[in-house]
Design an enzyme around this catalytic site. Structure first.
Site, PDB file in Angstrom:
ATOM      1  N   CYS A  26       0.811  -1.219   0.000  1.00  0.00           N
ATOM      2  CA  CYS A  26       0.000   0.000   0.000  1.00  0.00           C
ATOM      3  C   CYS A  26       0.847   1.273   0.000  1.00  0.00           C
ATOM      4  O   CYS A  26       0.322   2.369  -0.148  1.00  0.00           O
ATOM      5  CB  CYS A  26      -0.915   0.016   1.212  1.00  0.00           C
ATOM      6  SG  CYS A  26      -1.710  -1.557   1.511  1.00  0.00           S
ATOM      7  N   HIS A  58      -9.664   2.237  -0.673  1.00  0.00           N
ATOM      8  CA  HIS A  58      -8.225   1.970  -0.642  1.00  0.00           C
ATOM      9  C   HIS A  58      -7.815   1.374  -1.990  1.00  0.00           C
ATOM     10  O   HIS A  58      -8.099   0.207  -2.270  1.00  0.00           O
ATOM     11  CB  HIS A  58      -7.896   1.010   0.491  1.00  0.00           C
ATOM     12  CG  HIS A  58      -6.432   0.899   0.790  1.00  0.00           C
ATOM     13  ND1 HIS A  58      -5.436   1.273  -0.103  1.00  0.00           N
ATOM     14  CD2 HIS A  58      -5.783   0.459   1.897  1.00  0.00           C
ATOM     15  CE1 HIS A  58      -4.256   1.057   0.447  1.00  0.00           C
ATOM     16  NE2 HIS A  58      -4.431   0.565   1.653  1.00  0.00           N
ATOM     17  N   HIS A 112      -2.482   8.381   5.796  1.00  0.00           N
ATOM     18  CA  HIS A 112      -2.806   7.089   5.172  1.00  0.00           C
ATOM     19  C   HIS A 112      -4.261   6.738   5.510  1.00  0.00           C
ATOM     20  O   HIS A 112      -4.999   6.283   4.651  1.00  0.00           O
ATOM     21  CB  HIS A 112      -1.844   6.018   5.677  1.00  0.00           C
ATOM     22  CG  HIS A 112      -1.978   4.703   4.994  1.00  0.00           C
ATOM     23  ND1 HIS A 112      -1.811   4.546   3.635  1.00  0.00           N
ATOM     24  CD2 HIS A 112      -2.260   3.464   5.473  1.00  0.00           C
ATOM     25  CE1 HIS A 112      -1.981   3.271   3.312  1.00  0.00           C
ATOM     26  NE2 HIS A 112      -2.267   2.596   4.408  1.00  0.00           N
TER      27      HIS A 112
END
Lengths: 383, 244
Positions: free
Chosen positions: A133, A311, A274
Site C-alpha cells: 500500500c 483503498h 494514510h
C-alpha cells in the site's frame, strides 16, 4: 542540498471512485462526498463484502481494465505536463496480479506483464515498485530521487490497481481488514479514525504524476503544480500483519522525509494521512503523528482520502499525493469523508465535514504498507 | 566504489529444510520464491558487517503466488459458478502468498532492519534496475552495505522449480567470498535494444551474473553483457567489472 536539482510536479492524472479526472477527485473531497458504493457485480457474486471504490470510466468487462485504467491516468498527466513518454523515465506500481471475473471464471492478469506493456513507450529508467500500500508514495519518492541526483530529467511516477474482485475481497475479509456490509449506507463503509470504523473499502484506481526539474519546467514554460522537497521510507521490522502500537516505523519514515527536506515538523502546514480505517492502523498512525508534531499535534490539520475513494492499494499513495498537491496549490485542506466521532487514541486536528482554508503551503503525505513498509513525501507550493 | 562481497543461490527447499532447520522455521509459512530468496539471503548475510543497517533491495517474483493460492483461485471460480462464494473463507496464510513485498518485509523483521528498502516488482528485467539502485545508494554514501535478494519459480504450481539469489555489496574492497578476488562493480550501461526473447524471471539473470563472477580467476576488467532473455526486452544491459 544545494547541488541537488529541484524537482516539481507538472502534470497529474487520476481515476478514482470519485471520477476520471483530478478535478473530480478534488471537488468530490471538497464536497465531503464519498464515491464508495455498492457494486452490482459484487452483489451478484454473493460475497459478504459488496461495497467498494469502483472506477466507472473503464468497464469491468474490459479484459484490459488493468492496462486501461493505468494508461488513462498516465496520458492525462503527460497531456497536462505537455510531455512525451519517450523523454521520461517510468517509476510505477501495478500492484498485485489481477483476477477479473470473466464468463468462464477468473481471468488472471500478471502485474509484471501489465507494467512491461505500460513501460514500453518510456525511455527509462523503468522501475516497477512493489511496496504494497506504500507503492504509490514510494514511486514518487524514487522518481524524485532519480531526478534530484541527475539520473534522469523527467519521470512519470505513480501506480494503478485493479483488485476489486471476490478473489481479493474474500482474502482481505479473512484478514479483517475490509469493512463487511452490515446494512449501513454503503458510502459510509470506510470511516478513517472514527469510533465506528471497521476497515477499508477496497477500490480500483490509478494516479500518475509527471515530475521534472524545476529548471526544465521553467525553460519549457510549464505550469508548476507543486514541488517535491523530501522523501523518506522505513520498515517497521515488527510484524507482517500489523503495525507497532506506537507507530514507531511510521514516525521514522516521516522524520526521514522531513530531514530530507531540511525541515522541522513545525514547518509542516497539513498532513494527508494514510487513514486506512483499520482499527490498529489508525491508532498507530495517530500515535506517530502526535509524536512527530509534539506539542503542535492539535494544530496541524490532518485529512485522509480513503473514506471518499476507498483503498486503491498501489494507486492509493499517488492519489493522496495528488490531493496533497492540490492542498499546496490552494491552501485548502479537504475533510476526511465519513469521519464524525473521533475514536479514543485517534485524536489529531482532524478536518471534519467541510474543507478548511489554512493557506497550507507545505504538506506531508504518508503511506503505510502491509508488511510494515512505510513511505512519506513532503510537497511544497512553488510561487 | 561498490564491491560484490558475497553471492548465494538456493534452489532446493528440501535441502534448506534438512540442513538449515533454523532458517526453515523462519520461512516455512511463505511461498516458494520468498522461501528461496530468504534462504539465500541468510547465506550471504553472514558476510555482512551489520545486517540491520544495510540497504535492502528485493525483487518480487515474476511468477508470484503459490500452488495453494492458485488452488484457491479455482475454488473461487467453482464457488462463483455454484453461487456459493458467500460461504468461502480464505486461509490468511495464503493471503500472504499474494503480497508482492513479502521477502523484503520478512527480511527486515528477521534482521531488525529499518534502513533504506526498495521492493521492485515482478516485471522482466527489474534485476538490473535493482543493481543500479545498489550502485546509486552506495556510490552516494547513503549506506555502507546493500543486500539484493530475489526469488522466483517457473510456475506457481506444485513441483515447479524455483530459485533464490542473494548478493551482498559493500563500499569496502573485501574479497568475494567464493573466489578470494576483489570484485568491483564499475558501471552498468544500457543501450536501446528491443528483443522478443525475454523470459521473465526475477532470479535467473542474477544467478547467471554471479556464475560468471565466480568463474573469474585471473585479474581482469570484464564486461558482462546480460543475455537478451534476462533483460526487459527494451534495453540491452552491460555490467563492467574490475576483478583483482
Amino acid at each position: 542540498m544545494n547541488d541537488k536539482r529541484r524537482t516539481v510536479i507538472t502534470g497529474m492524472g487520476a481515476l478514482s471512485a470519485l471520477g476520471a479526472t483530478t478535478h473530480d477527485l478534488w471537488s468530490g473531497l471538497l464536497d465531503n462526498r464519498s464515491g464508495v458504493r455498492r457494486v452490482p457485480r459484487l452483489v451478484e457474486s454473493g460475497i459478504t463484502v459488496t461495497t467498494g471504490g469502483e472506477v466507472d470510466a473503464v468497464s469491468p468487462d474490459n479484459v484490459d481494465r488493468d492496462h486501461e485504467i493505468a494508461n488513462r491516468a498516465i496520458e492525462d498527466a503527460l497531456i497536462e505536463a505537455k510531455r512525451d513518454a519517450a523523454e521520461c523515465g517510468f517509476i510505477w506500481s501495478t500492484g498485485l496480479d489481477t483476477f477479473q471475473m470473466g464468463p468462464g471464471g477468473f481471468v488472471h492478469r500478471s502485474a509484471g506483464r501489465c507494467f512491461s506493456n505500460l513501460s514500453s513507450s518510456f525511455s527509462g529508467p523503468r522501475r516497477m515498485i512493489a511496496a504494497a500500500c506504500a507503492s504509490g508514495t514510494q514511486a514518487i519518492g524514487e522518481a524524485f530521487r532519480l531526478i534530484q541526483n541527475g539520473h534522469v530529467d523527467a519521470c512519470v511516477a505513480g501506480g494503478s490497481s485493479v483488485m476489486l474482485t471476490p478473489f481479493y475481497l474474500i482474502g482481505f475479509a479473512g484478514l479483517q481488514a475490509v469493512a463487511i456490509d452490515n446494512g449501513d449506507n454503503p458510502s459510509l463503509a470506510c470511516r478513517p479514525f472514527d469510533k465506528r470504523r471497521k476497515g477499508f473499502a477496497l477500490a480500483d484506481g490509478a494516479g500518475a504524476m509527471v515530475l521534472e526539474t524545476l529548471a526544465g519546467a521553467r525553460q519549457r514554460g510549464a505550469r508548476v503544480l507543486a514541488e517535491v522537497i523530501g522523501f523518506g521510507m522505513s520498515q517497521d521490522a515488527f510484524d507482517l500483519n500489523r503495525p507497532c502500537d506506537d507507530g514507531a516505523g511510521a514516525e521514522l519514515c516521516m522524520r526521514r522525509a522531513l530531514a530530507d527536506a531540511a525541515l522541522t515538523s513545525e514547518q509542516i502546514d497539513a498532513v494527508n494521512a494514510h487513514a486506512t480505517a483499520t482499527y490498529s492502523g489508525d491508532l498507530a498512525e495517530a500515535a506517530a503523528l502526535r509524536k512527530l508534531f509534539a506539542n503542535r499535534w492539535c494544530e496541524v490539520p490532518v485529512s485522509g482520502s480513503k473514506g471518499a475513494i476507498g483503498h486503491a492499494m498501489a494507486a492509493a499513495g499517488v492519489l493522496e499525493a495528488i490531493v496533497a498537491a492540490q492542498t499546496c496549490a490552494t491552501g485548502v485542506v479537504p475533510p476526511t469523508v465519513n469521519l464524525r466521532d473521533v475514536d479514543e487514541g485517534c485524536e489529531l486536528d482532524h478536518v471534519i465535514a467541510e474543507p478548511r482554508d489554512v493557506n497550507a503551503q507545505t504538506v506531508l503525505s504518508v503511506s503505510f504498507g502491509m508488511g510494515g513498509q512505510n513511505a512519506a513525501i513532503v510537497l511544497k507550493r512553488v510561487s | 566504489m561498490v564491491y560484490l562481497v558475497a553471492g548465494a543461490q538456493r534452489g532446493d527447499l528440501r535441502a534448506v529444510r534438512e540442513s538449515s532447520p533454523e532458517i526453515w522455521r523462519q520461512v516455512r509459512r511463505y511461498n516458494q520464491p520468498v522461501q528461496l530468496a530468504l534462504a539465500a539471503a541468510e547465506e550471504v548475510i553472514s558476510f555482512a558487517e551489520d545486517p540491520a543497517t544495510a540497504a535492502v533491495i528485493s525483487l518480487a517474483p515474476c511468477q508470484p503466488g503459490s500452488a495453494d493460492l492458485y488452488s484457491w483461485g479455482h475454488v473461487v471460480t467453482a464457488g462463483m459458478s455454484a453461487g456459493t462464494l458467500g460461504n468461502l473463507r480464505m486461509n490468511p496464510t495464503q493471503t500472504l502468498h499474494a503480497v508482492d513485498n513479502l521477502a523484503l518485509s520478512a527480511f527486515a523483521i528477521a534482521h531488525k532492519n529499518q534502513s533504506y528498502c526498495l521492493g521492485l516488482g515482478g516485471a522482466a528485467g527489474q534485476a538490473w534496475g535493482a543493481l543500479e539502485a545498489v550502485q546509486e545508494r552506495l556510490n552516494a554514501g547513503l549506506e555502507e552495505e546493500a543486500i539484493l535478494i530475489a526469488g522466483d519459480q517457473d510456475a506457481a504450481t506444485d513441483g515447479a522449480p524455483g530459485l533464490g539469489v542473494a548478493l551482498l555489496f559493500s563500499v569496502r574492497p573485501k574479497p568475494f567470498e567464493s573466489t578470494g578476488r576483489v570484485v568491483r562493480l564499475v558501471s552498468i550501461t544500457r543501450t536501446r535494444e528491443r528483443t522478443r526473447d525475454v523470459v521473465p524471471h526475477a532470479a535467473n539473470g542474477l544467478a547467471a551474473f554471479v556464475s560468471v563472477v565466480e568463474a573469474g580467476r585471473a585479474s581482469y576488467v570484464a564486461s558482462y553483457v546480460v543475455p537478451p532473455q534476462h533483460t526487459d526486452g527494451l534495453s540491452g544491459v552491460t555490467i563492467d567489472l574490475e576483478i583483482s
